[in-house]
Design an enzyme around this catalytic site. Structure first.
Site, short mmCIF file in Angstrom:
data_model
loop_
_atom_site.label_atom_id
_atom_site.label_comp_id
_atom_site.label_asym_id
_atom_site.label_seq_id
_atom_site.Cartn_x
_atom_site.Cartn_y
_atom_site.Cartn_z
N GLY A 1 0.80 -1.22 0.00
CA GLY A 1 0.00 0.00 0.00
C GLY A 1 0.84 1.27 0.00
O GLY A 1 0.54 2.22 -0.73
N SER B 1 14.41 -16.99 12.27
CA SER B 1 14.69 -16.96 10.84
C SER B 1 15.05 -18.33 10.29
O SER B 1 15.76 -19.13 10.90
CB SER B 1 15.82 -15.99 10.55
OG SER B 1 16.21 -16.15 9.21
N ARG C 1 9.73 -25.09 3.22
CA ARG C 1 8.96 -24.90 4.45
C ARG C 1 7.87 -25.93 4.66
O ARG C 1 7.71 -26.46 5.77
CB ARG C 1 8.32 -23.52 4.44
CG ARG C 1 9.34 -22.43 4.52
CD ARG C 1 8.71 -21.06 4.38
NE ARG C 1 9.77 -20.06 4.47
CZ ARG C 1 9.58 -18.76 4.39
NH1 ARG C 1 8.37 -18.27 4.17
NH2 ARG C 1 10.58 -17.92 4.49
N ARG D 1 4.51 -20.32 -0.69
CA ARG D 1 5.35 -19.19 -1.03
C ARG D 1 6.80 -19.48 -0.65
O ARG D 1 7.07 -20.01 0.41
CB ARG D 1 4.89 -17.94 -0.28
CG ARG D 1 5.77 -16.73 -0.53
CD ARG D 1 5.25 -15.51 0.17
NE ARG D 1 5.38 -15.55 1.61
CZ ARG D 1 6.52 -15.30 2.28
NH1 ARG D 1 7.63 -15.01 1.62
NH2 ARG D 1 6.55 -15.34 3.60
C1 LIG Z 1 7.73 -12.65 11.10
C2 LIG Z 1 7.62 -12.54 9.61
C3 LIG Z 1 8.76 -12.51 8.82
C4 LIG Z 1 8.67 -12.41 7.44
N1 LIG Z 1 9.82 -12.39 6.71
C5 LIG Z 1 9.74 -12.26 5.37
C6 LIG Z 1 10.93 -12.19 4.59
O1 LIG Z 1 12.05 -12.27 5.10
N2 LIG Z 1 10.81 -12.03 3.25
C7 LIG Z 1 9.59 -11.93 2.64
O2 LIG Z 1 9.55 -11.77 1.43
N3 LIG Z 1 8.46 -11.99 3.37
C8 LIG Z 1 8.50 -12.15 4.71
N4 LIG Z 1 7.33 -12.20 5.43
C9 LIG Z 1 6.04 -11.97 4.77
C10 LIG Z 1 5.84 -10.50 4.47
O3 LIG Z 1 6.37 -9.73 5.52
C11 LIG Z 1 4.39 -10.10 4.29
O4 LIG Z 1 3.74 -11.03 3.51
C12 LIG Z 1 4.26 -8.76 3.60
O5 LIG Z 1 5.07 -7.81 4.25
C13 LIG Z 1 2.85 -8.27 3.52
O6 LIG Z 1 2.84 -6.94 3.03
P1 LIG Z 1 1.47 -6.21 2.69
O7 LIG Z 1 1.83 -4.83 2.29
O8 LIG Z 1 0.71 -7.02 1.72
O9 LIG Z 1 0.62 -6.21 4.04
P2 LIG Z 1 0.90 -5.68 5.51
O10 LIG Z 1 2.28 -5.29 5.75
O11 LIG Z 1 0.27 -6.67 6.41
O12 LIG Z 1 0.07 -4.34 5.58
C14 LIG Z 1 -1.31 -4.30 5.72
C15 LIG Z 1 -1.74 -2.88 5.90
O13 LIG Z 1 -3.15 -2.80 5.87
C16 LIG Z 1 -3.65 -2.09 6.98
N5 LIG Z 1 -5.00 -2.60 7.21
C17 LIG Z 1 -5.40 -3.89 7.33
N6 LIG Z 1 -6.75 -3.93 7.46
C18 LIG Z 1 -7.18 -2.67 7.39
C19 LIG Z 1 -8.46 -2.07 7.45
N7 LIG Z 1 -9.57 -2.80 7.57
N8 LIG Z 1 -8.53 -0.73 7.38
C20 LIG Z 1 -7.42 0.04 7.26
N9 LIG Z 1 -6.19 -0.48 7.17
C21 LIG Z 1 -6.08 -1.81 7.25
C22 LIG Z 1 -2.62 -2.30 8.05
O14 LIG Z 1 -2.70 -1.29 9.00
C23 LIG Z 1 -1.35 -2.24 7.21
O15 LIG Z 1 -1.01 -0.90 6.98
C24 LIG Z 1 7.41 -12.33 6.82
C25 LIG Z 1 6.27 -12.37 7.60
C26 LIG Z 1 6.36 -12.51 8.98
C27 LIG Z 1 5.12 -12.64 9.78
#
Ligand SMILES: Cc1cc2nc3c(=O)[nH]c(=O)nc-3n(C[C@H](O)[C@H](O)[C@H](O)COP(=O)(O)OP(=O)(O)OC[C@H]3O[C@@H](n4cnc5c(N)ncnc54)[C@H](O)[C@@H]3O)c2cc1C
Ligand code: FES
Lengths: 642, 257
Positions: free
Chosen positions: A50, A289, A335, A440
């Site tokens: 976003g 990790s 995984r 993934r």
């Molecule tokens: C511990 C951990 C480690 C990870 N490590 C890796 C890695 O090393 N490499 C990799 O590629 N991936 C990794 N991942 C996966 C990756 O981090 C996520 O899949 C990715 O960052 C998701 O990004 P996003 O922008 O789609 O969503 P998010 O970062 O989840 O953002 C969602 C956004 O939506 C907002 N939101 C949600 N619902 C609403 C609503 N109803 N109204 C208003 N706002 C809302 C939230 O506030 C937030 O701003 C990891 C995940 C975890 C849990």
């Protein structure tokens, strides 16, 4: 239910795989610069997907409104990503290429992702690294000053870029800074602490959203010419997961109830190396990790119920089961394979620790081989983190780990342009289903989030907007007012819940059912049981839970209740989806569909499709739509790690 | 694994809204496991409160692993509690003993108004970022990532500064409620990198001016911020920033003179 079969239009452009995106970009209509100001775009969620989308579209001149439920766009679940981000730069000269990244991702997804999307992802991966470096993201570097890479998640090339163990944080802060620049330039209007509750849909087209101001409780309508959801994944459906407390499905779910199809909801990734569940009431789980598996050896006692401390179990009474079962990949199997293998040994009564639901990850051999100092240099911060949480010293006692819910491949269905089946509603990042199929690969979610936000949506949204007249529906239109009323009524019901138990009780219960029956391994009997249990929990949730305070104030109990209410419905759909897919693929392991050695068995003939579910109304069964997947480039084969 | 259970007396700041008057309220909490995190301890209290029909204590958290910067309160007068180099969500109850009294209050600063109980409004930090916490580059403008090599040592220094999580502990711990550690962390991240050079002086100028306008206090080199910082960001960043700021004002005087 007899699923009616329809084919969805994925709008994959014509041409050879490597030409599709270029040709498509050329063929799409453009919005001329002077007209961009006339178009407004709503972006919900400011995680990687976003924030990068909002910044890029603000720069282009659209009028952007961005929303996040957190207090600042500098925070989002994305920030917690540790490992890194993939790109096909081939800076290591080790044979990487766009094609190889594409190939690995399609194969890693166990042939349930859309080839054309994955190819585009690999294509734009390199630009992401360029962009981030230009923003000042401090990626790790070698002595010569060039970027460092590591191999990650079992990849055979080193293509992962990283910033210590804080890659997600640095990438998000990069996108956030670009976003704040646009907020200052007034091209983006930022709405923190604002939760989206619903989509405004008129004549089947998305026209805006309904939001709740989390500080004042006010429910409002915001309208725009297009709505982009980048609201993340729904792993908290299983209650305990590695996801942040704020992760939820409400935005996607409410869009689903308004007609957007939900694709592959049962496909959830379970990460093998997390700190196991303890005996006290935990709120979430912590990921260790994956890189630890490069040096740690996974084992359990050979004997069932062996309660001796690890150091008293002699070498020949230990079962290094990954090395035994998968001699070629050993501890580095993907995984899904590693997670299932851990569950198998625990089911056999060979799990370790107080709960018996854990396996050892042992560094003794590595420490003996390279010395403690080297191990500290590589994993020091992870060892500290482990010690802080468990109060045990992983240098002397093997770590205890267990799989935990981590990532959801399922999400709202989107076409090649990242548009859902509702015109005007786009979905990015983890919230959509598109690129990872049934599993993934490590370091590819960050890549997808930023690809979608920086390099895909700015083009494809123009293709859509060029064909619509701006400003058709305003916040005072009848649909907007109707939307406000509906959400107000929903929240009134939540506030009036008048039982005695906190909402958390029911969320935990739901999560347990999901974990037991729709977790690492699934079978028809268990899934059917879950299908009966979930509506019963939902009913009790509405009757017996309690939300104190009122709706016109900052009320965290109320926010949470709204999110749990939506999980209660999603749970049922995820179970339906898992029941429908009688094959095993990637993270979805149906016990009925396995080889003699206990490996996942796909059924390509019957299940080479995306299951996209349509909401038909309260209490009615969902309708299944299928998008057939064609594999023209990478022919489906059995994944083997033996 | 043994599990010591403890009974605690909690004195928690309760304030129903931004304009309401707040006060410390005392709660007795029994059977807290030493393995619980501090926030899980508050979860337990909230669970009990709701069952009794009392409103839960509002507090913020998201990642619960020390990286997002959402959590944070004053625990017995210390930001993020007694342990060094960690956030509140990383603090475990084994740090405390049976019978302890723990005073829990929000981060206090003029620029951080209380929203409810332990939740404060930290948007002022975003405004500082808007004033210059970025490199001006549009999506798509970037050259190849290897076009400019960056010495490893510089990249590491930039990373040290970039580790800031924007929690606001520095502000809450400073007797002047200054946000200079926060601001300087961002400015030095860019100051160490070639990408940050073109806007360097201007950035220092604009961020500091905004900082002062928002009601944050002046830095008088107390270094409390550094000891409270969960990421152990160094006050050296502030010196670097001050030098840039001084150079910027000189340039400005030359221009106007
Ligand atoms: C511990 C951990 C480690 C990870 N490590 C890796 C890695 O090393 N490499 C990799 O590629 N991936 C990794 N991942 C996966 C990756 O981090 C996520 O899949 C990715 O960052 C998701 O990004 P996003 O922008 O789609 O969503 P998010 O970062 O989840 O953002 C969602 C956004 O939506 C907002 N939101 C949600 N619902 C609403 C609503 N109803 N109204 C208003 N706002 C809302 C939230 O506030 C937030 O701003 C990891 C995940 C975890 C849990
Ligand atoms: S909750 Fe994220 S740092 Fe504490």
């Amino acid at each position: 239910m007899t699923p009616q079969e329809k084919t969805l239009q994925s709008n994959i452009p014509e041409g050879a795989i490597h030409e599709k995106w270029d040709k498509h970009r050329f063929n799409m209509k453009l919005v001329n610069p002077a007209n961009k100001r006339k178009y407004s775009v709503i972006i919900v969620g400011t995680g990687l997907a976003g924030a990068s989308a909002a910044a890029s579209m603000g720069e282009l001149g659209y009028r952007v409104k961005a929303f996040t439920l957190l207090d600042s766009p500098r925070r989002a679940h994305s920030i917690a990503a540790q490992g890194g981000i993939n790109a096909a730069k081939n800076y290591q000269n080790d044979g990487d290429s766009i094609y190889r990244l594409f190939y690995d991702t399609v194969k890693g997804g166990d042939f349930r992702a859309r080839e054309a999307n994955v190819y585009r992802l690999a294509q734009v991966s390199n630009e992401i690294i360029d962009q981030c470096v230009a923003q000042g993201v401090p990626f790790a570097r070698e002595y010569g000053g060039y970027l460092g890479n590591r191999s990650f998640g079992g990849a055979q090339v080193s293509r992962t870029f990283y910033a210590r163990g804080q890659t997600g944080q640095q990438l998000l802060l990069g996108a956030y800074s670009a976003l704040m620049r646009q907020v200052a330039a007034k091209t983006v209007e930022m709405h923190p602490r604002t939760e989206m509750l619903d989509v405004i849909v008129e004549d089947g087209v998305a026209r805006g959203i309904i939001t709740r101001n989390l500080v004042t409780g006010e429910i409002e309508a915001h309208t725009a010419d297009a709505v982009v959801l980048a609201t993340g994944g729904y792993a908290r459906l299983w209650y305990l997961s590695t996801n942040a407390m704020g992760c939820n499905v409400t935005a996607a779910w409410r869009a689903h109830r308004k007609g957007a199809f939900f694709a592959n909801p049962c496909m959830a990734q379970i990460h093998p190396t997390c700190i196991p569940v303890g005996l006290h009431k935990q709120s979430k789980l912590t990921l260790m990790s994956e890189s630890l598996r490069n040096d740690g050896r996974v084992w359990v006692p050979k004997k069932e119920g062996d309660k001796r401390p690890a150091n008293q179990i002699p070498e020949d009474e230990r079962d290094y089961y990954l090395e035994r079962r998968y001699p070629a990949f050993g501890n580095l199997v993907p995984r899904d394979v590693a997670s299932r293998a851990a569950q198998v040994v625990c089911n056999e009564g060979r799990g370790v620790g107080e709960t018996g639901q854990a396996v050892y990850l042992d560094f003794a051999e590595a420490i003996g081989r390279v010395g403690k100092a080297t191990i500290t240099a590589k994993y020091g911060n992870l060892f500290d983190m482990y010690q802080r949480i468990t109060d045990e010293d992983p240098y002397t006692v093997p770590m205890r780990i267990f799989p935990a819910l981590h990532y959801t491949m399922g999400g709202l269905w989107v076409d090649y342009n990242l548009m859902s089946n509702l015109p005007g509603l786009f979905v990015l990042g983890e919230a959509n289903f598109s690129d990872h199929g049934a599993n993934r690969l490590g370091a590819s979610a960050l890549m997808q989030g930023l690809a979608d936000g920086y390099f895909v949506i700015p083009y494809t949204i123009a293709g859509y907007l060029a064909g619509v007249k701006p400003g058709q529906v305003g916040p005072d239109a009848a649909v907007s007012k109707e939307g406000i009323k509906t959400s107000e009524a929903h929240f009134k019901t939540l506030v009036e819940m008048n039982g005695k138990a906190p909402v958390d009780d029911f969320h935990r219960e739901l999560g347990q059912v999901m974990w037991d029956h729709c977790g690492m391994a699934r079978n028809a009997e268990g899934l059917k049981k879950a299908k009966e249990m979930i509506p019963e929990i939902r009913e009790r949730f509405w009757k017996e839970s309690r939300v104190l305070g009122n709706g016109r104030e900052f009320n965290q109990a109320l926010e949470y209740a709204g999110r749990v209410a939506d999980f209660m419905e999603l749970g049922e759909l995820a179970v339906d989806d898992a029941l429908n897919r009688t094959e095993s693929c990637g993270c979805h392991f149906r016990e009925e569909s396995q080889t003699e050695e206990g490996e996942a068995k796909r059924d390509d003939e019957n299940f080479t499709y995306v299951a996209a579910w349509e909401w038909k109304g309260e209490g009615k069964p969902w309708e299944l739509h299928k998008e057939q997947l064609d594999f023209e480039e990478v022919k489906p084969s059995t994944r083997s790690y033996k | 694994m043994s599990d010591q259970k403890m009974n605690l007396t909690l004195k928690i700041w309760r304030q129903s809204g931004p304009t309401a008057k707040g006060a410390l309220k005392t709660y007795e909490l029994k059977g807290v496991s030493e393995h619980q995190s501090f926030l899980e301890m508050i979860d337990q209290l909230n669970d009990e409160l709701v069952r009794k029909g009392e409103e839960q204590v509002a507090f913020e958290s998201d990642c619960r692993e020390g990286i997002c910067g959402a959590c944070g309160c004053m625990v017995n007068g210390q930001a993020h509690g007694p342990d060094k180099g960690i956030t509140l969500c990383q603090l475990h109850m084994r740090t405390f003993s049976d019978g302890d009294t723990i005073v829990i209050e929000p981060f206090r600063a003029k620029a951080f108004p209380v929203i409810r109980d332990l939740v404060v409004d930290r948007r002022a930090l975003d405004r500082i970022m808007m004033a210059g916490g970025y490199v001006t580059v549009r999506t798509g403008q970037a050259p190849d990532a290897h076009a400019v090599p960056i010495p490893q040592e510089k990249a590491e220094k930039a990373m040290d500064a970039a580790a800031c999580i924007g929690c606001g502990a520095c502000v809450a711990s400073c007797k002047n409620a200054s946000a200079m550690l926060f601001l300087s962390a961002k400015a030095s991240q860019y100051a160490h990198l070639p990408q940050g050079q073109p806007e360097r002086k201007d950035r220092a100028m604009r961020m500091i001016m905004t900082h002062d306008l928002l009601g944050f206090g002046n830095c008088t080199n107390e270094s409390e911020c550094q000891s409270a910082c969960p990421k152990e960001i160094s006050v050296k960043n502030i010196s670097l920033l001050n030098r840039d700021y001084a150079r910027a004002t000189v340039t400005l005087e030359n221009v106007s003179g």
